[in-house]
Scaffold this active site. Structure first.
Site, mmCIF file in Angstrom:
data_model
loop_
_atom_site.group_PDB
_atom_site.id
_atom_site.type_symbol
_atom_site.label_atom_id
_atom_site.label_comp_id
_atom_site.label_asym_id
_atom_site.label_seq_id
_atom_site.Cartn_x
_atom_site.Cartn_y
_atom_site.Cartn_z
ATOM 1 N N ASP A 198 0.824 -1.210 0.000
ATOM 2 C CA ASP A 198 0.000 0.000 0.000
ATOM 3 C C ASP A 198 0.859 1.261 0.000
ATOM 4 O O ASP A 198 2.040 1.222 0.377
ATOM 5 C CB ASP A 198 -0.881 0.042 1.252
ATOM 6 C CG ASP A 198 -1.886 -1.086 1.298
ATOM 7 O OD1 ASP A 198 -2.302 -1.537 0.222
ATOM 8 O OD2 ASP A 198 -2.254 -1.503 2.415
ATOM 9 N N TYR A 228 6.617 -9.849 7.419
ATOM 10 C CA TYR A 228 6.325 -8.428 7.612
ATOM 11 C C TYR A 228 6.610 -8.026 9.055
ATOM 12 O O TYR A 228 6.490 -8.834 9.981
ATOM 13 C CB TYR A 228 4.857 -8.122 7.319
ATOM 14 C CG TYR A 228 4.465 -8.151 5.864
ATOM 15 C CD1 TYR A 228 4.397 -6.974 5.123
ATOM 16 C CD2 TYR A 228 4.128 -9.349 5.231
ATOM 17 C CE1 TYR A 228 4.012 -6.995 3.785
ATOM 18 C CE2 TYR A 228 3.747 -9.379 3.893
ATOM 19 C CZ TYR A 228 3.690 -8.193 3.183
ATOM 20 O OH TYR A 228 3.307 -8.214 1.864
#
Length: 257
Positions: free
Chosen positions: A43, A94
């Site tokens: 994103d 992540y």
């Protein structure tokens, strides 16, 4: 023969990885002409140190980076076979980083444990119109660590859906603040309610690694350039944060006069 490139970038400087003229992918396309695939679509605001792109030719990494804008680097390359799909990775790792404002660490860890395993994550996904696809994914690992004034949330899995990590991060942090309960999160997994959970800010999320069964040739010189960039930016932002803190404390001093 296609080649897989490791890519690092500062998400604050780009409008996401793809889908925009100021995206990371657009910058890479201007160098390669076109790309054959990508490892992960991040994103706007999300950074990465181990994303990957598939390109049709091998170019020197220094040459590529000299033609890329500030804040994005290629630092390793591997030759792969025809038909290689960079989306089919072994694992993705992540890290989400947030300030620690006294959140209950055990409460955060209890909620983090709920996300492990295979679940219907509809409550923790922002759908892009693909509702026909079952929103069932498997999360291999979720970790919560606190060091100093920061909370570190680790997520490992073969793949994650749109906004899934940021929504899970929000739930974990909210549990630590007493905003939501462990039972509330359990119910969202048992009886999904799309849209029930907001997303944590994008700026705290970093794609650490995408694991492939290929051997990369690492250019340590280009890797160090990315390292120095992030280190220098950290130092600048740390000083800026201290300045804002001092300004706030001074305002409280005036309030006491």
């Amino acid at each position: 023969m296609p080649y897989l490139y490791r890519v690092a970038y500062d998400g604050a400087l780009f409008h996401g990885f793809t889908g925009h003229s100021n995206s990371v992918e657009a910058a890479l396309r201007r160098v390669f002409g076109h790309l054959l695939g990508r490892g992960s679509r991040t994103d706007p605001g999300v950074s990465a140190v181990g994303n990957a792109v598939l390109a049709p030719s091998r170019l020197p990494l220094g040459y590529i980076n000299s033609r890329l804008p500030r804040g994005v680097w290629t630092w390793a390359v591997a030759e792969v076979g025809e038909g290689f799909n960079p989306r089919r990775a072994r694992r993705r790792r992540y890290l989400y980083v947030a300030p620690h404002w006294g959140e209950d660490v055990e409460a955060m860890r209890e909620v983090a444990e709920l996300f492990k395993g295979t679940h219907d994550f509809s409550s923790f996904i922002q759908f892009r119109g693909e509702r026909g696809t079952p929103p069932v994914t498997t999360v291999d690992e979720v970790g919560v660590e606190v060091a100093g004034r920061l909370v570190y949330l680790y997520f490992v899995g073969k793949g994650f859906r749109n906004k899934q990590i940021r929504k899970m991060a929000w739930a974990i942090l909210a549990a630590g603040r007493g905003v939501v309960s462990r039972r509330y999160v359990e119910e969202l997994l048992e009886r999904p309610r799309p849209g029930a959970v907001p997303s944590a800010p994008a700026e705290g999320l970093i794609l650490l690694d995408i694991e492939y069964d290929v051997k990369f040739d690492v250019d340590r010189g280009e890797l160090r350039k990315a390292y120095v960039y992030f280190l220098e930016k950290y130092r600048r932002l740390e000083a800026l944060a201290a300045a804002y803190r001092a300004a706030g404390e001074r305002l409280l001093f005036y309030d006491d006069l």
